[in-house]
Design an enzyme around this catalytic site. Structure first.
Site, short mmCIF file in Angstrom:
data_model
loop_
_atom_site.label_atom_id
_atom_site.label_comp_id
_atom_site.label_asym_id
_atom_site.label_seq_id
_atom_site.Cartn_x
_atom_site.Cartn_y
_atom_site.Cartn_z
N GLY A 151 36.81 45.71 42.63
CA GLY A 151 37.84 45.37 41.78
C GLY A 151 37.90 43.91 41.56
CB SER A 152 36.42 41.70 39.47
OG SER A 152 35.29 42.04 40.43
CG ASP A 173 36.09 45.34 37.71
OD1 ASP A 173 35.86 46.18 36.67
OD2 ASP A 173 37.01 44.94 38.13
CB THR A 200 44.09 50.92 45.20
OG1 THR A 200 43.05 50.11 44.97
CG2 THR A 200 44.37 51.57 43.78
CG HIS A 220 52.87 48.90 50.47
ND1 HIS A 220 53.72 47.82 50.71
CD2 HIS A 220 52.47 48.63 49.25
CE1 HIS A 220 53.32 46.92 50.07
NE2 HIS A 220 52.52 47.10 49.15
#
Length: 320
Positions: A10-11, A34, A120, A176
């Site tokens: 993931g970028s 990505d 994520t 979270h």
């Protein structure tokens, strides 16, 4: 000596910040991945071009094929959709679950021995699904949550008391999300518990509760201000602290979303608890005594996470 390899899956804003921090700390060679071809390559090149100025040596590359993460020692997963104003972390579940399935398959094929840190959202459900999809040992897959939540709590307390953040320790348990459990009894300023500081007149119980609520709303507060994205500097710094503890076998005590198998009365779920992270991954889960009110709050948080996991199973029955 072979250098460590860190794969950042993931970028986006967190991914780019992770790459920069990993470079500055010289944790190893870095791969920005990505599926959006061009973005990881562009960000990778930009960060690499900062290395002569910043004075770090790291091979930094961008890629859009999972084969580039082959043999990674650490994978940090930020892939997925970020929150927008008005969205809860839970609203992201359906979209990001499909992303975790693809990421899990990629890690399983190319980096089965990696220590995997998931960022994520909704975090606790996504890290649970990622571990199932990847098939990696549960002690090698962990969620970044408690380090960030505790950091927010520490900052707010330090500002309230006008003391250094270094002298504040904070404890956050549970999921979270809105049901996280910041524990005042186990949070301290220079070793003095917050509950004692209330007795000493440093702040009122009501003011402490306001700070606790602001901690719960910490991510939403930033989403509301940014309007087009979510937090990335502090989440990235938190994940790097976890990766560094693993790579350097530091055995730091860090609150993380860890796989519980009976601890705290929870079975086969990922929930935020204090852990020890070393070369073996999650080497220890620390069980603390909770009073009645704390236990009720923790159980409520666990129930919230359980609901998300059930929703995941409805979408992807293979997770059962």
């Amino acid at each position: 000596m072979a250098r460590n390899k860190i794969a950042l899956i993931g970028s986006g804003m967190i991914g780019g910040t992770l790459a920069h921090l990993a470079g500055l700390k010289e944790l190893g060679d870095i791969v920005l991945f990505d599926i959006a071809d061009g973005i990881p390559q562009g960000k990778g090149l930009d960060i690499a071009q900062s290395s002569p100025v910043e004075g770090f040596d790291a091979n930094l590359t961008g890629a859009s094929d999972y084969s580039a993460i082959e043999g990674a020692d650490v994978c940090i997963v930020t892939a997925g959709v970020a929150r927008k104003p008005g969205m809860s972390r839970d609203d992201l579940l359906g979209i990001n679950l499909k992303v975790m399935e693809q990421v899990g398959a990629g890690i399983k094929k190319y980096a089965p021995n990696a220590f995997v840190i998931c960022i994520t959202n909704p975090l606790d459900a996504m890290v649970w699904a990622l571990q199932k999809f990847s098939g990696l040992p549960a002690n090698k897959v962990v969620g970044m949550a408690g380090v960030l939540d505790s950091s927010r709590f520490r900052l707010f307390l330090a500002k309230e008391f006008n003391v250094s953040v270094e002298d504040v320790t904070a404890f956050v348990l549970g999921g979270h999300g809105d049901s996280m459990v910041p524990l005042a009894r186990y949070s301290t300023v220079a070793g003095i518990p917050l509950t004692d500081l209330v007795t000493m007149g440093w702040l009122t119980a009501e003011r402490l509760e306001e700070i606790i609520q602001r901690t719960r709303d910490g991510g939403a507060e930033i989403v509301g201000l940014l309007k087009t994205g979510s937090a990335y500097y502090a989440p990235a710094a938190s994940a790097i602290a976890m990766a560094e503890s693993y790579l350097k076998d530091k055995k730091r005590v860090l609150p993380c979303a860890a796989h519980l198998d009976g601890q705290y009365g929870v079975k086969d779920m990922y929930v935020g608890v204090p852990t020890v992270i070393g070369a073996g991954g999650i080497e220890r889960i620390i069980e603390i005594d909770l009073n009645k009110a704390e236990k009720e709050a923790f159980d409520k948080s666990v129930a919230s996470v359980a609901g998300l996991c059930e929703a995941c199973i409805t979408i992807a029955p293979s997770l059962k």
